[in-house]
Scaffold this motif. Structure first.
Motif, PDB file in Angstrom:
ATOM      1  N   GLY A   1       5.118   1.840   4.344  1.00 53.39           N
ATOM      2  CA  GLY A   1       6.275   1.382   3.576  1.00 53.39           C
ATOM      3  C   GLY A   1       6.025   0.065   2.873  1.00 53.39           C
ATOM      4  N   GLN A   2       5.448  -0.889   3.591  1.00 52.19           N
ATOM      5  CA  GLN A   2       5.179  -2.190   2.995  1.00 52.19           C
ATOM      6  C   GLN A   2       4.118  -2.091   1.905  1.00 52.19           C
ATOM      7  N   ASN A   3       3.131  -1.237   2.088  1.00 51.46           N
ATOM      8  CA  ASN A   3       2.129  -1.035   1.040  1.00 51.46           C
ATOM      9  C   ASN A   3       2.789  -0.593  -0.258  1.00 51.46           C
ATOM     10  N   ARG A   4       3.750   0.289  -0.149  1.00 50.95           N
ATOM     11  CA  ARG A   4       4.427   0.792  -1.347  1.00 50.95           C
ATOM     12  C   ARG A   4       5.235  -0.296  -2.034  1.00 50.95           C
ATOM     13  N   ILE A   5       5.866  -1.150  -1.229  1.00 51.54           N
ATOM     14  CA  ILE A   5       6.623  -2.253  -1.824  1.00 51.54           C
ATOM     15  C   ILE A   5       5.696  -3.178  -2.605  1.00 51.54           C
ATOM     16  N   VAL A   6       4.577  -3.550  -1.984  1.00 55.42           N
ATOM     17  CA  VAL A   6       3.625  -4.444  -2.642  1.00 55.42           C
ATOM     18  C   VAL A   6       3.102  -3.811  -3.924  1.00 55.42           C
ATOM     19  N   PHE A   7       2.767  -2.534  -3.847  1.00 58.23           N
ATOM     20  CA  PHE A   7       2.190  -1.861  -5.006  1.00 58.23           C
ATOM     21  C   PHE A   7       3.190  -1.794  -6.159  1.00 58.23           C
ATOM     22  N   MET A   8       4.423  -1.380  -5.853  1.00 61.67           N
ATOM     23  CA  MET A   8       5.400  -1.228  -6.933  1.00 61.67           C
ATOM     24  C   MET A   8       5.848  -2.575  -7.491  1.00 61.67           C
ATOM     25  N   ASP A   9       5.935  -3.604  -6.667  1.00 62.41           N
ATOM     26  CA  ASP A   9       6.262  -4.937  -7.178  1.00 62.41           C
ATOM     27  C   ASP A   9       5.204  -5.409  -8.173  1.00 62.41           C
ATOM     28  N   ARG A  10       3.966  -5.037  -7.918  1.00 60.49           N
ATOM     29  CA  ARG A  10       2.864  -5.502  -8.762  1.00 60.49           C
ATOM     30  C   ARG A  10       2.682  -4.641 -10.009  1.00 60.49           C
ATOM     31  N   TRP A  11       2.888  -3.311  -9.889  1.00 60.08           N
ATOM     32  CA  TRP A  11       2.451  -2.407 -10.954  1.00 60.08           C
ATOM     33  C   TRP A  11       3.548  -1.581 -11.609  1.00 60.08           C
ATOM     34  N   LEU A  12       4.776  -1.621 -11.138  1.00 56.34           N
ATOM     35  CA  LEU A  12       5.805  -0.682 -11.602  1.00 56.34           C
ATOM     36  C   LEU A  12       5.883  -0.601 -13.125  1.00 56.34           C
ATOM     37  N   HIS A  13       5.863  -1.735 -13.776  1.00 53.44           N
ATOM     38  CA  HIS A  13       6.038  -1.743 -15.231  1.00 53.44           C
ATOM     39  C   HIS A  13       4.711  -1.685 -15.983  1.00 53.44           C
ATOM     40  N   ARG A  14       3.622  -1.464 -15.250  1.00 51.26           N
ATOM     41  CA  ARG A  14       2.309  -1.371 -15.891  1.00 51.26           C
ATOM     42  C   ARG A  14       1.559  -0.125 -15.455  1.00 51.26           C
ATOM     43  N   LEU A  15       2.263   0.858 -14.919  1.00 54.24           N
ATOM     44  CA  LEU A  15       1.607   2.061 -14.447  1.00 54.24           C
ATOM     45  C   LEU A  15       1.104   2.903 -15.623  1.00 54.24           C
ATOM     46  N   PRO A  16       0.017   3.639 -15.434  1.00 56.39           N
ATOM     47  CA  PRO A  16      -0.463   4.536 -16.493  1.00 56.39           C
ATOM     48  C   PRO A  16       0.585   5.589 -16.834  1.00 56.39           C
ATOM     49  N   GLY A  17       0.411   6.229 -18.005  1.00 52.26           N
ATOM     50  CA  GLY A  17       1.341   7.258 -18.442  1.00 52.26           C
ATOM     51  C   GLY A  17       1.234   8.528 -17.624  1.00 52.26           C
ATOM     52  N   SER A  18       2.085   9.494 -17.952  1.00 54.83           N
ATOM     53  CA  SER A  18       2.166  10.730 -17.189  1.00 54.83           C
ATOM     54  C   SER A  18       0.896  11.564 -17.332  1.00 54.83           C
TER      55      SER A  18
END
Length: 972
Positions: free
Chosen positions: A770-787
């Motif tokens: 769970g914490q890994n997902r929080i860290v990842f999305m806080d860092r990358w949510l708005h910079r994730l690759p396209g679909s």
């Protein structure tokens, strides 16, 4: 007459007996002697046994056997004319709770331990002694274990199976006698997984014998186990065949070998693939390994609770102008008792200054002692609050106080005196808890490695530093949401040498302050910053490939993957770096036994589990190749796996490459990593047959997995490897995104490179998901690759939607799993043109992997699949372990089960066919046949040629279309 007066009129032996802390039968078992009386046994203990490390009673700490000063102190205390402070020698039990239940116990001649030992124990006894862990003590079990050890001891001594030097190397201790060492092994060491000698590996023996008795070595000395291999390098049967007389040795074949072998003797491996080694070289290698293990175990326990011998208090000198000390705290961490503790501190030494950082609206401000200096701040960051309080303080020395701790009187004055006498800027003391009765304390003389790898809470909580040092080091790091105090102490101790003050400085709350589940990972971030030296950048070998494998608590998978890598890369310049993440002793010992003489394998061990990220980084820093392959230890590479990965790196636009990773059942574990509309990254076509991945032909992705990942060492070094904030999850995707962000390019999946991956076999794999997902999305949510939805189209599939998971209880996030469908299609050409192109799943009983490649049903399935494909049908083949594919079998229109030892069950929603090879009467389960839509009984051999298979395939397709109500022109 007062108790102490009565004791003075008794002789030493009588005082020992009256203490209740001498059990003659227990002592006789260790000494190997039957005494004529209890007094004679006591006299032997006082004159010889205590010095030899023998223990007087089973409640005494086993460690007394290898601590001469404590052993002497115990003997002296037992003969003293005053009641014994026996709890100091029996620290595994909750004596505070016992005294609370039996207040009179403290006045017993043997103290609280002697009182318990002298009281007749009954099953219905209302007073229950508990271990420090809280579990009740089973006194009957204690006596039974003692009887087992007493029975085993003479046989082990006669067998020559106990190597006292090797055992002492494992414990890091020196025992007063061979008997004391063996008793310690039987009572403590064997249960802790230690070995009696280099060729007696309990874990290996237990796996092969199935023995689970309290004492494996006792079992081994029985005739029925003496011929079971106790170690990879000793085959008792082969040895007996060459040396028949070994059967008569008290220690069996192994005991005979250990007695007769010289340094030049060769070992007797159980596996022909394992080369014999000289006994001298192997023993030396294993000896070095356990010395490292013991030293690192001591680092792990540095600063942990241990027996505390009260020491003479440091004389507090009177100074004309004593140095000023500022005690700073974060008021947000205060408790209801903080006000009283502050008053106690200032009453003990009015010259002390207390500075509290708080928000202006904190309701606790009004409850503060007026002598406290208040610093208001709008920051909610703990480190920023502490730094602000220090800036406003006026003391020459600073103590960051955790307000749940209670300083002892004189703590600050003794700390200052030690600091001035030693000429240092950093001192620390021991701590205790109220429940420990001062018998246990945390803290000991300084070791920087111990501070990194051990239990540093005492040093953190009691550290007193000069204001100058605090400022030079830079104070607390606001970027750390937890463990900033530990990080500060590590940085400060790298600048000056701390000095230990031999006092219990305070009663400490046992829990780390400010640490929550969401911030626990920062322990690894702090430790990694101090153990990973990224400054050095030595030249790397141009042609070399370094395979980097972190290992935790598993030797079987590790030795399997190492053996596979060595076998499949014989023509390559390959080194393998194994990073043992603080596994139990047997893991390192067995890896060393099986690969210690292989020059291409480097085995590095660290004291604690640093997880995949830091473990991989440490392996990287120990490697020498220009190209590196990060690899899980639960993988098995197939022949030819490495070269395609290296070829992919020849393309400068490729940042890293992975193979096609398969589960052990032959289905895809991952064909790459895909993204879709802000969802968490997912493994491409996970759980699908390999045919789907190959049909897609997709090789370029925005991220890949590090289960097996080849990359360029210089790029990994520039990014400082994996981020340790991730705990065994998402660190690989994060690294990929950072690589492409800094260097451009993308990632390659080499479909002609295949590696099996059991996935997620290491202990604790999902603890921080769970914490890994929080860290990842806080860092990358708005910079994730396209679909990546289009990649499914390449496989003839359609990404219909994402199936959302439940909300994770800790992170509050939901993940999504891609759900794919197979659009209907028609055959475009050939004999079946215009008819539906169905998806067929041919299921066989053959084993997955090379073991089943040549099975008759595998060959038959291959020919049938080819024939059906010539009719425009899509075919996948499932072997025994993949008959059920929960993520993809909904795509199958037809199931063709070839009957065998493991027949496939019919699949709901599909047209189910059963093919019985040979005589149909050979299939006993009529009900099984009845559950299928169609059943066939025929033999079809590859030698019959393509036409025969085409004819059979046409018949099968026609029958299926009839069963599905589809008109066709294929005939009957």
């Amino acid at each position: 007459m007062h108790l102490s007066s009565r004791l003075r009129h008794r002789g030493p032996a009588q005082r020992v007996l009256e203490s209740g802390l001498f059990l003659p039968s227990f002592y006789e078992a260790q000494a190997g002697t039957r005494f004529t009386s209890a007094r004679q046994a006591v006299e032997h203990y006082l004159s010889q046994g205590a010095g030899d490390g023998l223990l007087p009673h089973p409640l005494i700490d086993p460690s007394v056997a290898h601590e001469p000063e404590r052993a002497a102190a115990l003997a002296a205390a037992l003969t003293s004319t005053t009641p014994v402070e026996s709890h100091r020698f029996s620290t595994a039990y909750d004596w505070t709770g016992y005294v609370a239940a039996v207040p009179s116990a403290s006045s017993h001649p043997g103290g609280v331990v002697g009182h318990y030992a002298s009281t007749e124990r009954r099953p219905d006894d209302a007073v229950v002694l508990r271990l420090a862990s809280g579990d009740p003590v089973d006194w009957a079990a204690v006596r039974e274990a003692m009887a087992v050890r007493a029975r085993t001891m003479p046989a082990v001594l006669a067998s020559q199976l106990f190597d006292v030097d090797f055992y002492q190397a494992q414990t890091g201790a020196v025992f007063g006698s061979r008997r004391a060492a063996l008793w310690h092994y039987l009572s403590v060491g064997e249960a802790a997984g230690l070995a009696a000698n280099p060729l007696f590996e309990p874990e290996w023996l237990a796996e092969r014998s199935g023995a689970t008795a309290p004492s494996l070595i006792e079992d081994y000395l029985r005739a029925d186990l003496a011929t079971v291999s106790p170690h990879p390098h000793f085959d008792p049967g082969a040895y007996l065949a060459q040396v028949p007389d070994a059967a008569d040795h008290p220690g069996g074949p192994l005991g005979h070998f250990l007695t007769a072998a010289t340094a030049d003797s060769t070992t007797w491996p159980v596996d022909a693939a394992l080369a014999p080694r000289s006994w001298g070289e192997l023993r030396s290698s294993l000896f070095d390994a356990v010395v490292t293990f013991a030293a690192q175990q001591q680092l792990r326990t540095w600063g942990s609770a241990r027996p505390w011998d009260a020491q003479a208090p440091h004389e507090i000198a009177t100074m004309e102008r004593p140095p000023t000390v500022s005690i700073v705290l974060d008021l947000s961490r205060a408790t209801g008792r903080t006000k009283r503790r502050i008053a106690q501190i200032l009453d003990d030494d009015p010259a002390l200054q207390i500075v509290a950082a708080a928000s202006s609206d904190d309701p606790r401000i009004g409850d503060l002692d007026p002598r406290v200096t208040l610093v208001t701040t709008s920051s909610t960051n703990h480190s920023e609050r502490i730094n602000a309080a220090v800036r406003q303080s006026s003391g020459e020395y600073v103590h960051v106080w955790h307000p749940r701790d209670t300083p002892r009187p004189g703590f600050y004055r003794r700390s200052i005196m030690t600091m001035l006498e030693a000429g240092t800027e950093l001192v620390y003391s021991a701590t205790t808890s109220a429940r420990s009765h001062d018998a246990l304390a945390m803290g000991e003389p300084y070791s920087r490695d111990g501070l990194i790898w051990g239990e540093p809470q005492a040093a953190i909580r009691t550290a007193l530093v000069s204001r100058s040092l605090f400022d030079r080091v830079g104070g607390y790091d606001p970027a750390l949401p937890a463990f900033a105090d530990w990080d500060f102490l590590l940085r400060a101790s790298a600048t000056v040498d701390p000095v230990f003050v031999p006092q219990i400085g305070l009663e400490a709350d046992p829990k780390p302050v400010g640490v929550r589940h969401s911030t626990r990972a920062y322990e690894h971030v702090v430790r990694a910053a101090h153990i990973c030296d990224w400054k050095s950048d030595d030249p790397r070998e141009e042609s070399r490939v370094s395979v980097l494998i972190p290992v935790y608590e598993d030797w079987a998978m590790t030795t399997r993957v190492v053996t596979s890598i060595l076998a499949t890369t014989a023509d390559e310049d390959v080194e393998i770096v194994l990073l043992d993440n603080g596994s139990r002793r047997s893991v390192g010992a067995l890896i060393e036994a099986m690969h210690g003489d292989e020059p291409r394998v480097t085995h590095v061990r660290v004291p604690r589990n640093t997880n995949f990220a830091t473990g991989s980084n440490l392996a990287f820093l120990a490697s020498t190749g220009r190209r590196v392959v990060f690899m899980n230890n639960d993988t098995v590479p197939a022949p030819g796996w490495l070269r395609p990965l290296l070829d992919a790196l020849d393309d400068p636009s490729v940042r890293a490459a992975q193979p096609l990773l398969l589960f052990n059942d032959g289905t895809a574990q991952t064909g790459g990593t895909v993204f879709h509309r802000g969802a968490f990254p997912w493994h491409f076509l996970q759980g699908h047959p390999i045919e789907d991945v190959l049909a897609a032909g997709e090789t370029r992705f925005s991220a890949i997995t590090a289960a097996t990942m080849a990359a360029r060492a210089d790029e990994i070094h520039q990014l400082r490897g994996f981020d340790p904030v991730y705990v065994n999850g998402l660190e690989d995707v994060d690294l990929c995104l950072r690589l492409s962000e800094d260097f451009g390019g993308d990632f390659r999946v080499a479909l002609d490179s295949v590696v099996l991956h059991a996935e997620s076999q290491s202990a604790g794999r999902f603890e921080a998901v769970g914490q890994n997902r929080i860290v990842f999305m806080d860092r990358w949510l708005h910079r994730l690759p396209g679909s990546d939805a289009g990649k499914y189209e390449s496989a003839g599939l359609h990404l219909a939607h994402y199936r959302a998971s439940r909300q994770h209880p800790r992170s509050g996030l939901r993940t999504g799993e891609p759900v794919v469908t197979r659009p209907p299609r028609q055959v475009l050409e050939g004999p079946a043109a215009g008819l539906p192109s169905l998806r067929w799943a041919v299921k066989t009983a053959a084993e997955p992997g090379p073991a089943g490649d040549l099975a008759p049903e595998t060959v038959l399935a291959g020919h049938l699949a080819s024939a059906l494909r010539r009719l425009g049908q899509e075919v996948v083949v499932d072997r025994r372990d993949s008959h059920v594919r929960l993520r993809s079998d909904h795509l199958d229109d037809v199931v063709l089960a070839i009957a065998g030892e493991a027949p496939a069950a019919p699949q709901p929603g599909a047209t189910n066919l059963l093919w019985i090879l040979g005589d149909p009467d050979a299939v006993p389960d009529d009900e099984l046949v009845a559950r299928f839509d169609l059943a066939y009984a025929a033999s079809l051999l590859p030698a019959e040629g393509t036409d025969a298979f085409d004819e059979r395939a046409t018949t099968l397709l026609a029958d299926v279309l009839d069963a599905r109500g589809v008109e066709h022109h294929l005939g009957g």
